[in-house]
Design a protein around this motif. Structure first.
Motif, PDB file in Angstrom:
ATOM      1  N   LEU A 141       0.737  -1.115   0.215  1.00 49.78           N
ATOM      2  CA  LEU A 141      -0.122   0.466  -0.530  1.00 49.78           C
ATOM      3  C   LEU A 141       0.564   1.287   0.172  1.00 49.78           C
ATOM      4  CD1 LEU A 141      -2.716   1.678   0.223  1.00 49.78           C
ATOM      5  CD2 LEU A 141      -2.749   0.595   2.264  1.00 49.78           C
ATOM      6  N   ASP A 143       3.969   1.515  -1.500  1.00 46.23           N
ATOM      7  CA  ASP A 143       4.483   1.656  -2.800  1.00 46.23           C
ATOM      8  C   ASP A 143       3.388   2.197  -3.630  1.00 46.23           C
ATOM      9  OD1 ASP A 143       6.789   0.872  -1.619  1.00 46.23           O
ATOM     10  OD2 ASP A 143       5.749  -1.172  -2.728  1.00 46.23           O
ATOM     11  N   HIS A 144       1.488   1.989  -3.406  1.00 45.63           N
ATOM     12  CA  HIS A 144       0.810   2.154  -4.213  1.00 45.63           C
ATOM     13  C   HIS A 144       0.460   3.464  -3.976  1.00 45.63           C
ATOM     14  CE1 HIS A 144      -3.014   1.825  -6.222  1.00 45.63           C
ATOM     15  NE2 HIS A 144      -3.684   2.106  -5.385  1.00 45.63           N
ATOM     16  N   TYR A 175      -7.981  -0.441  -2.820  1.00 45.11           N
ATOM     17  CA  TYR A 175      -6.219  -0.973  -3.123  1.00 45.11           C
ATOM     18  C   TYR A 175      -6.913  -2.434  -1.688  1.00 45.11           C
ATOM     19  CZ  TYR A 175      -1.551  -2.956  -1.512  1.00 45.11           C
ATOM     20  OH  TYR A 175      -0.891  -3.291  -1.521  1.00 45.11           O
TER      21      TYR A 175
END
Length: 189
Positions: A141, A143-144, A175
């Motif tokens: 998450l 990184d997202h 996510y």
């Protein structure tokens, strides 16, 4: 008729859910989804565009734990349905919120009957939703969201607090749902 236990009621529910969602690749049916790091557990969750919880109260159950369970379910799920033995119908109608759906077991114990459809609500506790992620998924998450990789070294509770303050909940929820639909090895962590 014999008394129905949780396993038999769950089989009826899963049969119904598989008929409805079995061919839908964007839907995941999850047995025993833990909430708030295992503080509570929903019998069945269906995750697709929303998260719909199903709580089972069979002939052999009682309703003593339901008020505490409801505190979690009302914060985590956009839709809720309780699947109950006929003997609980009047008590359940008094106990649960109006937005919850109600299903009862048919007299011949062969199917579930909708008593009340229930409806979608839009209030969810962001922290409870983020807590559905395992540590590795939390790192994903970060990184997202394009946040600094150094955040991955934070303790989980610190990270949850930061994400709650800094990130858009709709992005987080999307996510989390995506991760839940793809997750494998449920019982290993």
């Amino acid at each position: 008729m014999e008394l129905l236990n949780d396993i038999k009621v769950r089989m009826l529910l899963l049969e119904e859910l598989n008929k409805t969602y079995g061919d839908c690749p964007e839907t995941r049916i999850i047995n025993e989804l833990g909430l708030d790091f295992g503080a509570s557990r929903i019998d069945v969750a269906v995750v697709n565009g929303i998260m719909h919880g199903y709580e089972i109260k069979s002939d052999l159950d009682n309703l003593l734990r339901l008020p505490r369970q409801m505190e979690y379910y009302n914060k985590a799920f956009e839709r809720m349905t309780i699947v109950i033995s006929r003997k609980y119908l009047l008590e359940i109608k008094e106990l649960i919120p109006e937005w919850w759906g109600i299903k009862i077991i048919s007299a011949d114990q062969s199917r579930l009957i909708d008593i009340r459809k229930g409806r979608k609500v839009s209030h969810q506790d962001p922290t409870l939703i983020i807590k559905l992620l395992w540590k590795k998924e939390l790192d994903g998450l970060i990184d997202h969201l394009g946040l600094p990789k150094s955040l991955k070294k934070m303790r989980k509770n610190q990270l949850l607090s930061l994400l709650n303050e800094e990130a858009d909940f709709n992005v987080i929820r999307s996510y989390v749902y995506s991760v839940l639909k793809k997750r494998e090895n449920w019982r290993l962590n």
